[in-house]
Design a protein around this motif. Structure first.
Motif, PDB file in Angstrom:
ATOM      1  N   LYS A  20       0.834  -1.207   0.000  1.00 19.91           N
ATOM      2  CA  LYS A  20       0.000   0.000   0.000  1.00 19.91           C
ATOM      3  C   LYS A  20       0.868   1.256   0.000  1.00 19.91           C
ATOM      4  O   LYS A  20       0.615   2.202  -0.762  1.00 19.91           O
ATOM      5  N   LEU A  21       1.903   1.272   0.827  1.00 20.07           N
ATOM      6  CA  LEU A  21       2.803   2.433   0.883  1.00 20.07           C
ATOM      7  C   LEU A  21       3.554   2.624  -0.436  1.00 20.07           C
ATOM      8  O   LEU A  21       3.726   3.753  -0.917  1.00 20.07           O
ATOM      9  N   VAL A  23       2.630   1.661  -3.436  1.00 23.07           N
ATOM     10  CA  VAL A  23       1.698   2.124  -4.470  1.00 23.07           C
ATOM     11  C   VAL A  23       1.395   3.612  -4.277  1.00 23.07           C
ATOM     12  O   VAL A  23       1.340   4.382  -5.248  1.00 23.07           O
ATOM     13  N   GLN A  24       1.205   4.022  -3.022  1.00 21.47           N
ATOM     14  CA  GLN A  24       0.967   5.443  -2.745  1.00 21.47           C
ATOM     15  C   GLN A  24       2.172   6.287  -3.163  1.00 21.47           C
ATOM     16  O   GLN A  24       2.021   7.365  -3.758  1.00 21.47           O
ATOM     17  N   GLY A  25       3.372   5.800  -2.851  1.00 21.36           N
ATOM     18  CA  GLY A  25       4.590   6.502  -3.243  1.00 21.36           C
ATOM     19  C   GLY A  25       4.718   6.601  -4.753  1.00 21.36           C
ATOM     20  O   GLY A  25       5.084   7.658  -5.287  1.00 21.36           O
ATOM     21  N   ARG A  26       4.408   5.512  -5.446  1.00 22.19           N
ATOM     22  CA  ARG A  26       4.457   5.526  -6.920  1.00 22.19           C
ATOM     23  C   ARG A  26       3.475   6.545  -7.487  1.00 22.19           C
ATOM     24  O   ARG A  26       3.810   7.301  -8.403  1.00 22.19           O
ATOM     25  N   ASP A  27       2.263   6.578  -6.932  1.00 23.17           N
ATOM     26  CA  ASP A  27       1.245   7.514  -7.428  1.00 23.17           C
ATOM     27  C   ASP A  27       1.651   8.973  -7.177  1.00 23.17           C
ATOM     28  O   ASP A  27       1.419   9.847  -8.015  1.00 23.17           O
ATOM     29  N   LEU A  28       2.255   9.231  -6.013  1.00 23.97           N
ATOM     30  CA  LEU A  28       2.726  10.586  -5.719  1.00 23.97           C
ATOM     31  C   LEU A  28       3.837  11.000  -6.684  1.00 23.97           C
ATOM     32  O   LEU A  28       3.887  12.149  -7.144  1.00 23.97           O
ATOM     33  N   GLU A  31       2.307  11.938  -9.990  1.00 30.64           N
ATOM     34  CA  GLU A  31       1.735  13.286  -9.952  1.00 30.64           C
ATOM     35  C   GLU A  31       2.844  14.341 -10.024  1.00 30.64           C
ATOM     36  O   GLU A  31       2.711  15.356 -10.734  1.00 30.64           O
ATOM     37  N   GLU A 170       7.300   0.796  -9.414  1.00 31.61           N
ATOM     38  CA  GLU A 170       6.262   0.139 -10.213  1.00 31.61           C
ATOM     39  C   GLU A 170       6.703  -1.208 -10.762  1.00 31.61           C
ATOM     40  O   GLU A 170       5.901  -2.148 -10.805  1.00 31.61           O
TER      41      GLU A 170
END
Length: 213
Positions: A20-21, A23-28, A31, A170
């Protein structure tokens, strides 16, 4: 090579939390990369136009100087250039775009009046003024390009760095954690199945023992 992990419920929960962390880091990072690319595209267009304009201005100024030297000789222009040496007020400020410091150069007036250039008006002529005016324009455009080019270079470096980190999460970190999660889940499912089979056997054996005469 997958690291050795303990197939326990706590390890399974830990892998899920790390996924979860990650994936959140990848999404940030995605962005952030989008914001950087947007600014890079905006400044990149400006810097290309500014460099093209500067190149044309330099070529024109050089051509004008060459003609003037051919007519008047080099000495008057060397003397005028020496006398006209003076500082230009320049200040540099920055603004942050997704953590990258974008440079903006604020400058004073580059173009000067004929009477403010420092050389003798008696010892020079209209060609000297024309050359001075043209090279003042070159300097003005050069200062514009300097800040833009530095900012674009910084953005390009940060885009590359962010892309590497994003791709690592990723394509390396998340898949590895997912593989570990699946592996732990399979081991736990196998253990649970074995425990169920063992329990059924024990119950069956106990039933047979209980009804035996």
């Amino acid at each position: 090579m997958m690291e050795q992990v303990s197939a326990t419920r706590s390890e399974l929960l830990a892998r899920r939390a790390r996924i979860k962390l990650a994936v959140q880091g990848r999404d940030l990072l995605k962005e952030r990369r989008t914001a950087l690319i947007s600014e890079f595209d905006r400044l990149g267009t400006s810097v290309l136009e500014s460099i093209d304009l500067l190149d044309r201005e330099v070529a024109g100024a050089g051509q004008l100087l060459g003609i003037a030297i051919a007519d008047d000789g080099r000495e008057p222009f060397n003397s005028a250039a020496f006398a006209a040496e003076d500082g230009i007020a320049v200040s540099v400020r920055t603004r942050s775009v997704a953590g990258v410091q974008i440079v903006e150069i604020e400058k004073g007036e580059v173009a000067r009046a004929r009477t403010s250039r420092g050389y003798s008006l008696v010892a020079t002529n209209a060609r000297t003024d024309a050359v001075a005016e043209r090279f003042e324009s070159v300097l003005d455009k050069l200062l514009n390009v300097a800040g833009l080019e530095l900012s674009v270079r910084r953005l390009a470096e940060e885009i590359a760095r962010t892309t590497r980190r994003m791709n690592a999460l990723e394509h390396v970190v998340v898949p590895r954690l997912e593989a570990e999660r699946v592996r732990i889940s399979l081991v736990l499912e196998e253990r649970e199945l074995e425990d169920r089979v063992r329990l059924r056997r024990m119950r069956a054996r106990g039933h047979r023992d209980g009804v035996r005469p």
